[in-house]
Design a protein around this motif. Sequence first.
Motif, PDB file in Angstrom:
ATOM      1  N   ALA A  49      31.850  53.444  49.347  1.00  0.00           N
ATOM      2  CA  ALA A  49      30.685  53.506  48.459  1.00  0.00           C
ATOM      3  C   ALA A  49      29.396  53.420  49.262  1.00  0.00           C
ATOM      4  O   ALA A  49      28.427  54.134  48.993  1.00  0.00           O
ATOM      5  CB  ALA A  49      30.754  52.377  47.432  1.00  0.00           C
ATOM      6  N   ARG A  50      29.363  52.544  50.282  1.00  0.00           N
ATOM      7  CA  ARG A  50      28.140  52.422  51.090  1.00  0.00           C
ATOM      8  C   ARG A  50      27.895  53.681  51.905  1.00  0.00           C
ATOM      9  O   ARG A  50      26.749  54.116  52.052  1.00  0.00           O
ATOM     10  CB  ARG A  50      28.240  51.205  52.005  1.00  0.00           C
ATOM     11  N   GLU A  51      28.967  54.271  52.442  1.00  0.00           N
ATOM     12  CA  GLU A  51      28.771  55.497  53.224  1.00  0.00           C
ATOM     13  C   GLU A  51      28.297  56.636  52.320  1.00  0.00           C
ATOM     14  O   GLU A  51      27.425  57.419  52.702  1.00  0.00           O
ATOM     15  CB  GLU A  51      30.057  55.851  53.964  1.00  0.00           C
ATOM     16  N   ALA A  52      28.859  56.704  51.104  1.00  0.00           N
ATOM     17  CA  ALA A  52      28.403  57.723  50.154  1.00  0.00           C
ATOM     18  C   ALA A  52      26.940  57.490  49.803  1.00  0.00           C
ATOM     19  O   ALA A  52      26.145  58.437  49.700  1.00  0.00           O
ATOM     20  CB  ALA A  52      29.269  57.682  48.894  1.00  0.00           C
ATOM     21  N   THR A  53      26.580  56.227  49.644  1.00  0.00           N
ATOM     22  CA  THR A  53      25.197  55.894  49.326  1.00  0.00           C
ATOM     23  C   THR A  53      24.270  56.274  50.482  1.00  0.00           C
ATOM     24  O   THR A  53      23.158  56.746  50.261  1.00  0.00           O
ATOM     25  CB  THR A  53      25.087  54.394  49.012  1.00  0.00           C
ATOM     26  N   GLY A  54      24.748  56.070  51.710  1.00  0.00           N
ATOM     27  CA  GLY A  54      23.956  56.469  52.866  1.00  0.00           C
ATOM     28  C   GLY A  54      23.702  57.975  52.880  1.00  0.00           C
ATOM     29  O   GLY A  54      22.597  58.433  53.200  1.00  0.00           O
ATOM     30  N   LEU A  55      24.722  58.748  52.489  1.00  0.00           N
ATOM     31  CA  LEU A  55      24.540  60.202  52.408  1.00  0.00           C
ATOM     32  C   LEU A  55      23.512  60.566  51.344  1.00  0.00           C
ATOM     33  O   LEU A  55      22.702  61.479  51.524  1.00  0.00           O
ATOM     34  CB  LEU A  55      25.880  60.879  52.090  1.00  0.00           C
ATOM     35  N   VAL A  56      23.559  59.837  50.228  1.00  0.00           N
ATOM     36  CA  VAL A  56      22.582  60.081  49.158  1.00  0.00           C
ATOM     37  C   VAL A  56      21.169  59.811  49.660  1.00  0.00           C
ATOM     38  O   VAL A  56      20.245  60.603  49.423  1.00  0.00           O
ATOM     39  CB  VAL A  56      22.905  59.203  47.927  1.00  0.00           C
ATOM     40  N   VAL A  57      21.000  58.700  50.392  1.00  0.00           N
ATOM     41  CA  VAL A  57      19.677  58.369  50.934  1.00  0.00           C
ATOM     42  C   VAL A  57      19.193  59.491  51.860  1.00  0.00           C
ATOM     43  O   VAL A  57      18.049  59.947  51.766  1.00  0.00           O
ATOM     44  CB  VAL A  57      19.716  57.021  51.679  1.00  0.00           C
ATOM     45  N   ASP A  58      20.076  59.964  52.729  1.00  0.00           N
ATOM     46  CA  ASP A  58      19.698  61.057  53.637  1.00  0.00           C
ATOM     47  C   ASP A  58      19.311  62.303  52.853  1.00  0.00           C
ATOM     48  O   ASP A  58      18.332  62.989  53.188  1.00  0.00           O
ATOM     49  CB  ASP A  58      20.854  61.394  54.587  1.00  0.00           C
ATOM     50  N   THR A  59      20.083  62.608  51.809  1.00  0.00           N
ATOM     51  CA  THR A  59      19.816  63.809  51.007  1.00  0.00           C
ATOM     52  C   THR A  59      18.468  63.691  50.298  1.00  0.00           C
ATOM     53  O   THR A  59      17.705  64.665  50.230  1.00  0.00           O
ATOM     54  CB  THR A  59      20.950  64.016  49.981  1.00  0.00           C
ATOM     55  N   ALA A  84      22.121  50.061  44.356  1.00  0.00           N
ATOM     56  CA  ALA A  84      20.888  50.677  43.845  1.00  0.00           C
ATOM     57  C   ALA A  84      19.663  50.009  44.472  1.00  0.00           C
ATOM     58  O   ALA A  84      18.702  50.692  44.866  1.00  0.00           O
ATOM     59  CB  ALA A  84      20.838  50.566  42.324  1.00  0.00           C
ATOM     60  N   LEU A  85      19.712  48.679  44.608  1.00  0.00           N
ATOM     61  CA  LEU A  85      18.612  47.977  45.273  1.00  0.00           C
ATOM     62  C   LEU A  85      18.514  48.392  46.734  1.00  0.00           C
ATOM     63  O   LEU A  85      17.419  48.539  47.284  1.00  0.00           O
ATOM     64  CB  LEU A  85      18.809  46.468  45.160  1.00  0.00           C
ATOM     65  N   GLY A  86      19.671  48.574  47.369  1.00  0.00           N
ATOM     66  CA  GLY A  86      19.681  49.024  48.757  1.00  0.00           C
ATOM     67  C   GLY A  86      19.045  50.389  48.912  1.00  0.00           C
ATOM     68  O   GLY A  86      18.254  50.621  49.832  1.00  0.00           O
ATOM     69  N   ILE A  87      19.386  51.303  48.003  1.00  0.00           N
ATOM     70  CA  ILE A  87      18.769  52.639  48.031  1.00  0.00           C
ATOM     71  C   ILE A  87      17.258  52.508  47.883  1.00  0.00           C
ATOM     72  O   ILE A  87      16.489  53.119  48.635  1.00  0.00           O
ATOM     73  CB  ILE A  87      19.343  53.521  46.901  1.00  0.00           C
ATOM     74  N   SER A  88      16.840  51.691  46.934  1.00  0.00           N
ATOM     75  CA  SER A  88      15.415  51.492  46.684  1.00  0.00           C
ATOM     76  C   SER A  88      14.707  50.969  47.935  1.00  0.00           C
ATOM     77  O   SER A  88      13.634  51.445  48.302  1.00  0.00           O
ATOM     78  CB  SER A  88      15.266  50.518  45.517  1.00  0.00           C
ATOM     79  N   GLN A  89      15.338  49.991  48.596  1.00  0.00           N
ATOM     80  CA  GLN A  89      14.698  49.418  49.783  1.00  0.00           C
ATOM     81  C   GLN A  89      14.700  50.399  50.945  1.00  0.00           C
ATOM     82  O   GLN A  89      13.764  50.444  51.736  1.00  0.00           O
ATOM     83  CB  GLN A  89      15.395  48.131  50.179  1.00  0.00           C
ATOM     84  N   LEU A  91      14.524  53.610  50.787  1.00  0.00           N
ATOM     85  CA  LEU A  91      13.587  54.714  50.583  1.00  0.00           C
ATOM     86  C   LEU A  91      12.149  54.243  50.490  1.00  0.00           C
ATOM     87  O   LEU A  91      11.231  54.996  50.844  1.00  0.00           O
ATOM     88  CB  LEU A  91      13.966  55.484  49.308  1.00  0.00           C
ATOM     89  N   GLY A  92      11.940  53.034  49.994  1.00  0.00           N
ATOM     90  CA  GLY A  92      10.579  52.576  49.789  1.00  0.00           C
ATOM     91  C   GLY A  92       9.961  53.278  48.595  1.00  0.00           C
ATOM     92  O   GLY A  92      10.534  54.201  48.027  1.00  0.00           O
ATOM     93  N   SER A  93       8.783  52.854  48.238  1.00  0.00           N
ATOM     94  CA  SER A  93       8.169  53.340  46.997  1.00  0.00           C
ATOM     95  C   SER A  93       7.737  54.796  47.066  1.00  0.00           C
ATOM     96  O   SER A  93       7.647  55.464  46.035  1.00  0.00           O
ATOM     97  CB  SER A  93       6.962  52.471  46.643  1.00  0.00           C
ATOM     98  N   LYS A  94       7.475  55.324  48.265  1.00  0.00           N
ATOM     99  CA  LYS A  94       6.967  56.699  48.361  1.00  0.00           C
ATOM    100  C   LYS A  94       8.001  57.739  47.969  1.00  0.00           C
ATOM    101  O   LYS A  94       7.655  58.804  47.477  1.00  0.00           O
ATOM    102  CB  LYS A  94       6.507  56.998  49.790  1.00  0.00           C
ATOM    103  N   ASP A  95       9.302  57.440  48.195  1.00  0.00           N
ATOM    104  CA  ASP A  95      10.337  58.451  47.990  1.00  0.00           C
ATOM    105  C   ASP A  95      10.997  58.361  46.623  1.00  0.00           C
ATOM    106  O   ASP A  95      11.876  59.148  46.306  1.00  0.00           O
ATOM    107  CB  ASP A  95      11.418  58.321  49.068  1.00  0.00           C
ATOM    108  N   ILE A  96      10.625  57.372  45.811  1.00  0.00           N
ATOM    109  CA  ILE A  96      11.303  57.211  44.523  1.00  0.00           C
ATOM    110  C   ILE A  96      10.450  57.780  43.408  1.00  0.00           C
ATOM    111  O   ILE A  96       9.274  57.622  43.378  1.00  0.00           O
ATOM    112  CB  ILE A  96      11.630  55.725  44.265  1.00  0.00           C
TER     113      ILE A  96
END
Length: 96
Positions: A49-59, A84-89, A91-96
């Motif tokens: 799940a974390r690796e999939a989430t990492g791919l999502v962040v990159d995408t 979800a919190l990890g993704i948010s952190q 990316l930071g506020s600029k990418d969301i």
Amino acid sequence: MVLLHTFMALDCAAFESMMVAEDPLLTLVSKANGKAIPLAAGFVGQAAAREATGLVVDTIRQKKLADRALLLAGPPGTGKTALALGISQELGSKDI
Ligand SMILES: Nc1ncnc2c1ncn2[C@@H]1O[C@H](COP(=O)(O)OP(=O)(O)OP(=O)(O)O)[C@@H](O)[C@H]1O
């Protein structure tokens, strides 16, 4: 809308030694190879799940996931909100 399902099977072995994070997830995956770090920021297991989430962040960073939704699906208490919190952190506020 594209829904990406991240199925999060309960990893019992990981939960036996789980340390619940005081702070939200800070590190999803290794920046070097994209693999989940076994224990990072109090988050244990759920490597797929974390690796999939990492791919999502990159995408998202590559601007290829604009106007799309991400669905995290799994049993209660398996870390969907933490990811979800990890993704948010990440990316930071600029990418969301
Ligand atoms: N793999 C894990 N490692 C460490 N802590 C975890 C892990 N998975 C969940 N937790 C912790 O367990 C608690 C519940 O996790 P979280 O709220 O993210 O689950 P959830 O899947 O969103 O639950 P629900 O479906 O009930 O909303 C949180 O304190 C979270 O930090």
